[in-house]
Design a protein around this motif. Structure first.
Motif, short mmCIF file in Angstrom:
data_model
loop_
_atom_site.label_atom_id
_atom_site.label_comp_id
_atom_site.label_asym_id
_atom_site.label_seq_id
_atom_site.Cartn_x
_atom_site.Cartn_y
_atom_site.Cartn_z
N HIS A 279 71.99 65.23 -0.01
CA HIS A 279 71.80 65.64 1.38
C HIS A 279 70.51 65.12 2.00
CE1 HIS A 279 75.28 68.24 1.29
NE2 HIS A 279 74.86 68.72 0.13
N VAL A 280 69.47 64.98 1.17
CA VAL A 280 68.17 64.62 1.74
C VAL A 280 67.90 63.13 1.65
CG1 VAL A 280 65.69 65.07 1.66
CG2 VAL A 280 67.31 66.89 1.10
N THR B 286 69.30 71.74 -5.83
CA THR B 286 69.26 71.08 -7.14
C THR B 286 68.93 69.61 -6.91
OG1 THR B 286 71.57 70.45 -7.07
CG2 THR B 286 71.06 72.60 -8.03
N ARG B 287 68.62 68.89 -8.00
CA ARG B 287 68.28 67.48 -7.85
C ARG B 287 69.42 66.69 -7.21
NH1 ARG B 287 66.35 63.94 -12.73
NH2 ARG B 287 66.45 62.29 -11.20
N PHE B 288 70.65 67.03 -7.65
CA PHE B 288 71.81 66.32 -7.09
C PHE B 288 71.95 66.60 -5.60
CE2 PHE B 288 76.31 66.26 -5.92
CZ PHE B 288 76.58 64.92 -6.17
N GLY C 223 63.35 69.94 0.62
CA GLY C 223 64.59 70.22 -0.09
C GLY C 223 64.35 71.08 -1.31
N GLU C 224 63.29 70.73 -2.06
CA GLU C 224 62.95 71.50 -3.25
C GLU C 224 62.61 72.95 -2.89
OE1 GLU C 224 59.85 69.12 -4.86
OE2 GLU C 224 61.23 67.87 -6.03
N ALA C 225 61.86 73.07 -1.80
CA ALA C 225 61.45 74.41 -1.36
C ALA C 225 62.64 75.27 -1.00
CB ALA C 225 60.50 74.29 -0.17
N LEU C 226 63.73 74.63 -0.55
CA LEU C 226 64.93 75.38 -0.19
C LEU C 226 65.79 75.69 -1.41
CD1 LEU C 226 65.98 73.52 3.07
CD2 LEU C 226 65.16 75.86 2.90
#
Lengths: 234, 219
Positions: free
Chosen positions: A137-138, A130-132, A124-127
């Protein structure tokens, strides 16, 4: 045994039974919606904020999960007026059920979020989420999808436990049964009938929850919903 | 006459009635354990009708409220001509309730034993009984410990429901004290605290066992 069953008398009390069923459905559905929503919120703030909030949420969950529902109802129904809050039996039942179910949902959803693999979050971070977005989503949605069967079992248990609310004079199905019993003394007939109604309600609730599961998460998870073990682990 | 307040004497009475809660829990776990074990074995039987009967039993017990099991056995048994003391009626219902859930938990544990274990023991010409006795059950027992202890917490809590049919255990003991003192908040918080003192260590034990069980596995 020289007992003749007379189920016929029950027909006279049809209205009583129907209104009992209706209240059972009403408080169950409302407490499921509210309790599940509270569970999602509590599980989220617990893992997002951490620290003192996490301790508070954990304490709440442990206290509720390690004390009987009946005693929680007594505290709400008999205790709140002492604090200047007068609540009726129906409201007290709803508050008690919501408080109880919120704790169990929090625990179940927390277990789900902790089962999300770290690499998912990194992806998710790589995409560039944002943290939220990552949390939404993840973590939380897949977590709920994963624990949905366990949640549903807890919802069914809560619906069945709503019968305990008759002890604080909430006029739901079990209370209707007790009332009719006191009028007719046909205790065995009425309790057999009401037990079957509860059984039907439990099966119907499972079916409805499975349909909601299909709608929300697809077929694979919903199938497990019909047969899942209730959350009996501590 | 002055109103009594909730003091040490009253707390002592609560503590005294805690023993009935514990006794009822022990009865339910032993009785429910025996019955549940039989149902779990029936659930994993080779005969289809036996499996179906056991599955229906589990579904029915899990689909009805504990309160209804209590009412049915309370009135049902007296209808059949048995004038039973409340302890027996309450114990019988809690046994039935516990058996339905323990059967499902243990069935899962028996099925969690890898299929190869069955095949290996079969190739050693073990009878079905020997397979259960020497191969499957010892492994299933290890897996079953954490959820069983966890379920014991549910049983402790659900014994409170027997107060509705008049069995004087911890939850019931709070009611006359509340009527005499008019301090519901304090009385029922004390009752809740006593339940917590019994349940919390059990919950933690279940968690500890769960962690220990997974410590050696592939995670």
């Amino acid at each position: 045994m020289s007992y003749t069953f007379q189920f016929g008398v029950l027909a006279q009390y049809q209205d009583q039974i129907l209104s009992g069923i209706w209240l059972t459905i009403k408080i169950s559905v409302l407490s499921i919606i509210l309790g599940c929503a509270a569970g999602i919120v509590l599980a989220s703030v617990r893992s997002i904020w951490g620290g003192a909030v996490r301790l508070l949420v954990d304490a709440y969950v442990e206290i509720i999960r390690n004390t009987p529902f009946l005693v929680q109802l007594f505290i709400v129904y008999f205790g709140l007026p002492g604090l200047g809050l007068r609540v009726g039996a129906d409201t007290a039942a709803l508050i008690g059920m919501t408080i109880n179910l919120a704790a169990y949902s929090t625990e179940i959803i927390r277990a789900g979020t902790e089962a999300i693999h770290k690499s998912q979050i990194e992806a998710g971070e790589a995409l560039g989420f944002t943290r939220f977005q990552i949390y939404r989503h993840v973590i939380i949605v897949p977590a709920i999808a994963k624990v949905y069967p366990a949640l549903c079992s807890q919802f069914v248990l809560m619906m069945l436990a709503s019968s305990i609310c008759s002890a604080i004079s909430t006029q739901e199905l079990a209370a209707s049964a007790a009332f009719i019993e006191s009028q007719t003394y046909r205790s065995f007939e009425i309790y057999i009938a009401v037990t079957l109604i509860y059984l039907a309600l439990a099966l119907a609730l499972r079916a409805v929850l499975a349909l909601i599961g299909i709608w929300l998460f697809g077929r694979r998870i919903a199938r497990k919903t019909m047969t899942a073990l209730p959350e009996v682990q501590a | 006459m002055t109103l009594k307040t909730f003091g040490l004497d009253q707390f002592g009475f609560l503590l005294y009635s805690l023993q009935w809660t514990i006794l009822l829990t022990v009865i339910a776990l032993i009785g429910g354990g025996l019955l549940g074990f039989a149902v779990a074995l029936a659930r994993t039987s080779q005969l289809k009708p036996v499996r179906i009967a056991a599955a229906s039993y589990i579904q029915i017990i899990q689909g009805i409220p504990v309160l209804m099991i209590l009412f049915l056995s309370y009135y049902g048994l007296s209808l059949a001509g048995f004038e039973l003391p409340p302890l027996i009626a309450a114990g019988a219902s809690m046994t039935i309730y516990a058996s339905g859930y323990l059967a499902e938990i243990w069935q899962g544990c028996i099925q969690a034993v890898p299929k190869q274990q069955w095949e290996a023991s079969e190739s050693l010409a073990m009878t079905r009984l020997q397979q259960y006795r020497y191969v499957v059950l010892p492994q299933a027992m290890r897996i079953s410990l954490p959820p069983t202890v966890g379920f014991a917490v549910q049983v402790v809590k659900n014994t409170s429901i027997t107060s509705i049919i008049g069995f004087v255990e911890l939850a019931r003991a709070g009611q006359p004290i509340n009527n005499a003192t008019f301090q519901p908040f304090r009385v029922f918080l004390a009752v809740a605290a006593l339940y917590f003192v019994v349940c919390y260590p059990l919950s933690q034990l279940s968690r500890l066992l769960e962690r220990r069980l997974h410590a050696g596995s592939n995670r």
